[in-house]
Each structure stands twice: as structure tokens, then as C-alpha cells.
Scaffold this motif. Structure first.
Motif, mmCIF file in Angstrom:
data_model
loop_
_atom_site.group_PDB
_atom_site.id
_atom_site.type_symbol
_atom_site.label_atom_id
_atom_site.label_comp_id
_atom_site.label_asym_id
_atom_site.label_seq_id
_atom_site.Cartn_x
_atom_site.Cartn_y
_atom_site.Cartn_z
ATOM 1 N N VAL A 131 0.836 -1.212 0.000
ATOM 2 C CA VAL A 131 0.000 0.000 0.000
ATOM 3 C C VAL A 131 0.862 1.250 0.000
ATOM 4 C CG1 VAL A 131 -1.727 1.294 1.310
ATOM 5 C CG2 VAL A 131 -1.858 -1.199 1.193
ATOM 6 N N ASP A 132 0.502 2.196 -0.843
ATOM 7 C CA ASP A 132 1.190 3.488 -0.876
ATOM 8 C C ASP A 132 0.665 4.356 0.265
ATOM 9 O OD1 ASP A 132 1.602 6.379 -1.609
ATOM 10 O OD2 ASP A 132 2.595 5.471 -3.331
ATOM 11 N N PRO A 133 1.535 5.009 1.025
ATOM 12 C CA PRO A 133 1.092 5.812 2.169
ATOM 13 C C PRO A 133 0.149 6.945 1.806
ATOM 14 C CG PRO A 133 3.477 5.448 2.254
ATOM 15 C CD PRO A 133 3.023 4.975 0.914
ATOM 16 N N ALA A 134 0.099 7.326 0.528
ATOM 17 C CA ALA A 134 -0.748 8.447 0.119
ATOM 18 C C ALA A 134 -2.104 8.009 -0.410
ATOM 19 C CB ALA A 134 -0.030 9.275 -0.951
ATOM 20 N N GLU A 135 -2.334 6.709 -0.538
ATOM 21 C CA GLU A 135 -3.552 6.293 -1.229
ATOM 22 C C GLU A 135 -4.713 5.952 -0.306
ATOM 23 O OE1 GLU A 135 -3.086 2.889 -3.743
ATOM 24 O OE2 GLU A 135 -1.924 1.783 -2.260
ATOM 25 N N GLY A 187 -13.923 9.256 -2.306
ATOM 26 C CA GLY A 187 -12.462 9.231 -2.212
ATOM 27 C C GLY A 187 -11.715 8.578 -3.341
ATOM 28 N N ASN A 188 -12.435 8.028 -4.337
ATOM 29 C CA ASN A 188 -11.766 7.362 -5.465
ATOM 30 C C ASN A 188 -10.645 6.429 -4.999
ATOM 31 O OD1 ASN A 188 -13.295 8.645 -7.524
ATOM 32 N ND2 ASN A 188 -12.074 10.496 -7.259
ATOM 33 N N PRO A 189 -10.975 5.364 -4.285
ATOM 34 C CA PRO A 189 -9.934 4.436 -3.801
ATOM 35 C C PRO A 189 -9.113 3.877 -4.955
ATOM 36 C CG PRO A 189 -12.130 3.470 -3.593
ATOM 37 C CD PRO A 189 -12.324 4.906 -3.912
ATOM 38 N N THR A 190 -7.822 3.775 -4.732
ATOM 39 C CA THR A 190 -6.910 3.293 -5.773
ATOM 40 C C THR A 190 -6.429 1.873 -5.520
ATOM 41 O OG1 THR A 190 -5.105 4.380 -4.569
ATOM 42 C CG2 THR A 190 -6.104 5.600 -6.378
ATOM 43 N N SER A 191 -6.784 1.316 -4.365
ATOM 44 C CA SER A 191 -6.343 -0.037 -4.024
ATOM 45 C C SER A 191 -7.468 -0.770 -3.309
ATOM 46 C CB SER A 191 -5.098 0.020 -3.137
ATOM 47 O OG SER A 191 -4.640 -1.276 -2.808
ATOM 48 N N LEU A 192 -7.521 -2.082 -3.495
ATOM 49 C CA LEU A 192 -8.474 -2.940 -2.799
ATOM 50 C C LEU A 192 -7.692 -3.926 -1.947
ATOM 51 C CD1 LEU A 192 -11.281 -4.307 -2.299
ATOM 52 C CD2 LEU A 192 -10.843 -5.639 -4.380
ATOM 53 N N VAL A 193 -7.951 -3.918 -0.648
ATOM 54 C CA VAL A 193 -7.330 -4.886 0.264
ATOM 55 C C VAL A 193 -8.451 -5.451 1.121
ATOM 56 C CG1 VAL A 193 -5.612 -5.301 2.049
ATOM 57 C CG2 VAL A 193 -5.191 -3.552 0.306
ATOM 58 N N ALA A 194 -8.654 -6.771 1.071
ATOM 59 C CA ALA A 194 -9.815 -7.320 1.760
ATOM 60 C C ALA A 194 -9.664 -8.799 2.064
ATOM 61 C CB ALA A 194 -11.071 -7.101 0.909
ATOM 62 N N ARG A 219 -6.459 0.492 -9.014
ATOM 63 C CA ARG A 219 -5.362 0.104 -9.912
ATOM 64 C C ARG A 219 -4.628 -1.157 -9.463
ATOM 65 N NH1 ARG A 219 -6.802 1.995 -14.197
ATOM 66 N NH2 ARG A 219 -4.742 1.398 -14.988
ATOM 67 N N ASN A 220 -4.773 -1.493 -8.198
ATOM 68 C CA ASN A 220 -4.052 -2.667 -7.687
ATOM 69 C C ASN A 220 -4.712 -3.132 -6.396
ATOM 70 O OD1 ASN A 220 -2.641 -1.259 -5.296
ATOM 71 N ND2 ASN A 220 -2.038 0.007 -7.036
ATOM 72 N N VAL A 231 -4.269 -13.276 -3.260
ATOM 73 C CA VAL A 231 -4.165 -12.965 -4.683
ATOM 74 C C VAL A 231 -3.894 -11.475 -4.826
ATOM 75 C CG1 VAL A 231 -5.322 -12.937 -6.928
ATOM 76 C CG2 VAL A 231 -5.779 -14.792 -5.301
ATOM 77 N N SER A 232 -2.795 -11.145 -5.465
ATOM 78 C CA SER A 232 -2.506 -9.738 -5.749
ATOM 79 C C SER A 232 -2.836 -9.473 -7.211
ATOM 80 C CB SER A 232 -1.040 -9.405 -5.469
ATOM 81 O OG SER A 232 -0.198 -10.041 -6.407
ATOM 82 N N PHE A 233 -3.226 -8.246 -7.505
ATOM 83 C CA PHE A 233 -3.550 -7.913 -8.886
ATOM 84 C C PHE A 233 -3.107 -6.496 -9.210
ATOM 85 C CE2 PHE A 233 -7.275 -6.564 -6.485
ATOM 86 C CZ PHE A 233 -7.546 -5.306 -7.013
ATOM 87 N N THR A 234 -2.833 -6.290 -10.474
ATOM 88 C CA THR A 234 -2.478 -4.975 -11.000
ATOM 89 C C THR A 234 -3.302 -4.735 -12.252
ATOM 90 O OG1 THR A 234 -0.204 -5.208 -10.213
ATOM 91 C CG2 THR A 234 -0.626 -3.486 -11.845
#
Length: 294
Positions: A49-53, A119-126, A148-149, A206-209
Motif C-alpha cells: 500500500v502506498d502511504p498516500a492512497e 475518495g476514489n480508492p486506488t487499491s483494494l485490500v480485503a 489500480r491494484n 491474490v494480488s492484482f495490478t
């Protein structure tokens, strides 16, 4: 206090919160709460995870993974279907991460019905419920191009299917449809004893980009209809499997030949690009005349 030393929810805290809310985890909602802090740290680290996202979390439950994500991200948008859990999560954030309350947005909803998010989330972690993992991931990728990832924890067998490549015996609809959006890969296995209640099977990461540009591709729904038809009877040749979709076996064969694909091939051998080629070729092959028109 460093982020590495911030408290996470362990078995004692999870059970305390569950007792406070009168909650017993249900199979219907696929609730298996993570009770091991090291596992949370491992998942968040693998998610990169990017600290800014802003991160989207689906099914935060009692908040064990939520706290770990918050330590790595700027903001978290959590979608929770269970009202008592959704109501309690902001309080848990206030207790364990005082000062970060405004960085958490909780949405009470079924993730399969969400089509707008702040907030237009840029990452999904679940940590996704086993029974809806694939539909949820595909739904979110379809409706939220800002994502995006990400990294999701699912049933280990499902993780294998999502990341499978053509020719593999477990390659199927989840593999092909996931590849429409980008690259998916297996990122690890999680044991059973880090959950409460402990499931009877392992979980997989599972990671995705999202690294595929489909702006020039045929309509996604048409491509997915071809994929569904190809795997509905996966032992059949593509000519036979796609005859219903194409309108006839003759037209199916013409489309496949135009796409540069052997009509005797089977769907499990094709990658997403070849399914796109089939959809594109179909646009140039007219429908066969019906018996009444002949």
C-alpha cells in the motif's frame, strides 16, 4: 510509537468485541475474523500500500485488517453488510487509532450493490467471504476504474483459479475474466488457525495490478458472454461450445477461423486476448439465415 508497534486486534479483543455486539460469526455472511497480528502485517505488507492512497476494504468485520490497512494508507473506505459491525467500526478506530477517525469512512451496504464510493480508492485490500469472492472482485473492478491494484484473501482453491494460466486444469471463468482487467498472481497461503472461527481449509492471497488497456477492445459483456459459453461445457470443442452463442455451429466455426483459432480447440487453452479476438471477429461474420429465410 512506530507503526510496527501499534496494537492490532488479537483473539482476546476480537472475542470481546463480538461478545459486546452479541455476534456469532455466520457462514451465511462468510465471517471468519483474523485474530493474529502477524498475519495482518503480512497481508498489508504483501498489498504494498502506498502511504498516500485511499484503500477500499470489503467486509471489515470487527476491524482487525482495517487497523493494519490504516497504518499503511492515508484513508480507508470500508464496505460492511452487517449493521452492528458497520456501526461499531468507527468506535474501534477511535479506541485503537485515536486521531485517525476522520480517515475512515464506513459504508453499510452489500459490496455487490455498490456503484459509487467516496475518495476514489486506488487499491483494494480485503479478507473476502469465500462464497462471493470472485463476483465481488469482478464487480469492483468493473465499476471502479480508480482501483489500480490490490490484494485479496480468498479460499485457497479460489486463489489458484483466479491466478491460473491457460492450459492449467483449474483455469476457468475466474481466470479469464480477471485477466480482462489485469495481471493476477498468487501471493501466498494463510493457515486456518489465525481465524476465529477457524475455517476447515486454507486461505490464499491474490494480488492484482490493473495493467490492461481495453479502450479499443469489443464490449466487455460480449467478451464475457463468449467466455461463459466456452466454459459452460468445457470438454466440448469451441465450435460446439460456441454454437449457441454464435447462432449455429457453422457461424461459430467461421468466427473462430477468422480469429485465427482452431475450431477444434477447447476453451481452457485460450487466453483473454484470444477471446477478445473472437468477439472482434464476430463483428465481421454475418448471422446464418434461418430455415424460413433460406
Amino acid at each position: 510509537m512506530s507503526k510496527e508497534s501499534l496494537p492490532l486486534l488479537g483473539a482476546t479483543e476480537i472475542r470481546r468485541l463480538a461478545e459486546e455486539l452479541g455476534i456469532r460469526p455466520t457462514k451465511t455472511l462468510g465471517q471468519n475474523f483474523v485474530i493474529d497480528g502477524n498475519t495482518i502485517r503480512r497481508i498489508v505488507a504483501a498489498a504494498n500500500v502506498d502511504p498516500a492512497e485511499t484503500v477500499l476494504e470489503v467486509g471489515p468485520g470487527l476491524g482487525s485488517l482495517t487497523l493494519g490497512i490504516m497504518d499503511a494508507a492515508a484513508k480507508v473506505v470500508a464496505v460492511e453488510i452487517d449493521p452492528p459491525l458497520a456501526q461499531r467500526l468507527p468506535q474501534t478506530m477511535a479506541e485503537f487509532r485515536p486521531g485517525r477517525e476522520e480517515d475512515l469512512t464506513v459504508i453499510l451496504s452489500d459490496a455487490m450493490k455498490v456503484t459509487e464510493l467516496p475518495g476514489n480508492p486506488t487499491s483494494l485490500v480485503a479478507n473476502l467471504p469465500y462464497n462471493v469472492a470472485v463476483p465481488v472482485v469482478l464487480h469492483l473492478l468493473e465499476h471502479f476504474p480508480s482501483i489500480r491494484n490490490g490484494l485479496v484473501m480468498v479460499q485457497d482453491e479460489v486463489a489458484d483459479r483466479m491466478s491460473a494460466t491457460p492450459g492449467n486444469k483449474i483455469y476457468g471463468i475466474p481466470s479469464v475474466k480477471g485477466a480482462w482487467y489485469g495481471t493476477m498472481r498468487k501471493a501466498g497461503v494463510i493457515g486456518m488457525n489465525v481465524f476465529w472461527p477457524a475455517p476447515k481449509i486454507h486461505s490464499g492471497l491474490v494480488s492484482f495490478t490493473r495493467d490492461k488497456d481495453r479502450s479499443d477492445a469489443p464490449d466487455r459483456k460480449e467478451v464475457f458472454a463468449i467466455v461463459d459459453a466456452a466454459f459452460a461445457q468445457r470438454r466440448k470443442t469451441l465450435r460446439a461450445a460456441l454454437s449457441g452463442w454464435a447462432g449455429s455451429g457453422v457461424r461459430a466455426e467461421k468466427i473462430l477461423v477468422a480469429a485465427g483459432i482452431d475450431p477444434k480447440e477447447r476453451g481452457e487453452k485460450l487466453d483473454i486476448e484470444q477471446y477478445i479476438d473472437i468477439a472482434r471477429a464476430a463483428q465481421g461474420v454475418p448471422a446464418e439465415p434461418s430455415a424460413s429465410e433460406a
